[in-house]
Scaffold this motif. Structure first.
Motif, PDB file in Angstrom:
ATOM      1  N   SER A 256      -4.434   4.990  -6.562  1.00  0.00           N
ATOM      2  CA  SER A 256      -5.061   3.757  -6.071  1.00  0.00           C
ATOM      3  C   SER A 256      -6.148   3.270  -7.018  1.00  0.00           C
ATOM      4  O   SER A 256      -6.984   4.049  -7.465  1.00  0.00           O
TER       5      SER A 256
ATOM      6  N   SER B  87      -4.806   4.017   1.984  1.00  0.00           N
ATOM      7  CA  SER B  87      -5.063   3.983   0.541  1.00  0.00           C
ATOM      8  C   SER B  87      -6.108   2.955   0.141  1.00  0.00           C
ATOM      9  O   SER B  87      -6.455   2.848  -1.037  1.00  0.00           O
TER      10      SER B  87
ATOM     11  N   HIS C 252      -2.003  -0.289  -6.027  1.00  0.00           N
ATOM     12  CA  HIS C 252      -1.524   1.062  -5.795  1.00  0.00           C
ATOM     13  C   HIS C 252      -0.226   1.324  -6.556  1.00  0.00           C
ATOM     14  O   HIS C 252       0.563   0.412  -6.797  1.00  0.00           O
TER      15      HIS C 252
ATOM     16  N   ASN D  50       0.831  -1.202   0.000  1.00  0.00           N
ATOM     17  CA  ASN D  50       0.000   0.000   0.000  1.00  0.00           C
ATOM     18  C   ASN D  50       0.867   1.254   0.000  1.00  0.00           C
ATOM     19  O   ASN D  50       2.103   1.183   0.060  1.00  0.00           O
TER      20      ASN D  50
END
Length: 301
Positions: free
Chosen positions: A220, A242, A247, A190
């Motif tokens: 994202s 996120s 991502h 992430n």
């Protein structure tokens, strides 16, 4: 014939018309299933849409089982499906080279990938430099080869697209040592983890390729219905949630066009503060002023 077919980024319907027609005529259809994922589709939805069985091709099959994938491709049509574009990973180039060695004809049917769809951030594609990949760190393994490429991009003012690690069908060291085919749950890096790791390497290297206040764009689920962007400093993104994968992260270059900056304001909480960070960052890598050489004209008299 071997057909390499890009699927796009999200839905089963993101495939091109030519790609869909090709899939439906192929004898076998493989889905490369370890370098990326379709965020709004899965194997079952693809099979329903295509009206064909889809064979999942994991890392072991793609990298070690090319003979199986290419079997019969001299006379039959075989489809190899790739999320994004067909040449998004070097493994797919290798598959083409193996086909050529066997005298098998091939054709690529392209589609959107993160490399061009990232323009949805408002940043101009020709202002991007080298793309890098950031892998998950361990206690004993923290590769930093990406650092020098970020430095090179930043010095000439170009943005850096950072692709975040995906771990699919990975084995623990213990299971590998014991020969047990037990795989770890899938992991997707992430934004917060990426920001933490980037700051950790900067602290270790200390060469100031970037700083905690360097402006970045968190990307994202690009191309999906829940696509989001977040404009913030690297330090601020350490605490950013996120959400679900996938991502990517963009580190801004020194040269940010006014139109790019205006577009980015919609993605930040405080446009005035963000502009200040951008301006400070531009000064950070600003080249020294030009100093003309001394006038040596009198020496010729």
């Amino acid at each position: 014939m071997l057909y390499l077919i890009g699927l796009g980024l999200s839905h089963e319907t993101d495939i091109t018309v030519r790609g869909l027609e090709t899939v439906r005529k192929c004898k076998r259809v493989y889905l490369e299933a370890y370098t990326s994922i379709l965020m709004a589709a899965d194997k079952e939805s693809l099979e329903k849409f295509y009206g064909k069985e889809v064979i999942l091709a994991d890392r072991e099959l793609v990298e070690g089982g090319t003979d199986e994938i290419l079997a019969g491709a001299e006379v039959d049509d075989i489809a190899f499906l790739v999320v994004g574009d067909v040449y998004g990973a070097t493994t797919h180039t290798d598959l083409v080279l193996r086909a050529k060695e066997k005298g098998i004809k091939y054709e690529a049917i392209h589609n959107a990938s993160v490399m061009n769809a990232v323009g949805a951030s408002g940043l101009q594609l020709y202002q991007f430099g080298q793309t890098i990949s950031l892998v998950f760190f361990t206690d004993s393994w923290k590769p930093d080869s990406f650092y020098s490429r970020i430095m090179e991009n930043r010095k000439i003012g170009l943005h850096t697209l950072i692709l975040l690690d995906i771990k699919v069908k990975e084995q623990s060291i213990e299971n590998m040592a014991r020969g047990r085919l037990i795989y770890e749950p899938p992991r997707y890096m992430n934004i917060a983890t990426a920001a933490e790791q980037l700051l950790e390497i900067e602290e270790i290297r200390g060469e100031k390729a970037y700083t905690p206040n360097t402006p970045c764009i968190a990307v994202s689920r690009l191309g999906s219905p829940s696509q989001t962007f977040k404009a913030a400093t690297l330090e601020e993104l350490v605490n950013y949630d996120s959400g679900e994968p996938l991502h990517s992260l963009i580190m801004l270059g020194r040269q940010v066009h006014d139109l790019e900056l205006e577009f980015l304001y919609q993605f930040c909480e405080d446009p005035v503060a963000f502009k200040k960070f951008v301006e400070e960052d531009q000064e950070y890598f600003k080249p020294p002023p030009y100093v003309p050489p001394p006038d040596d004209a009198d020496d010729d008299l």
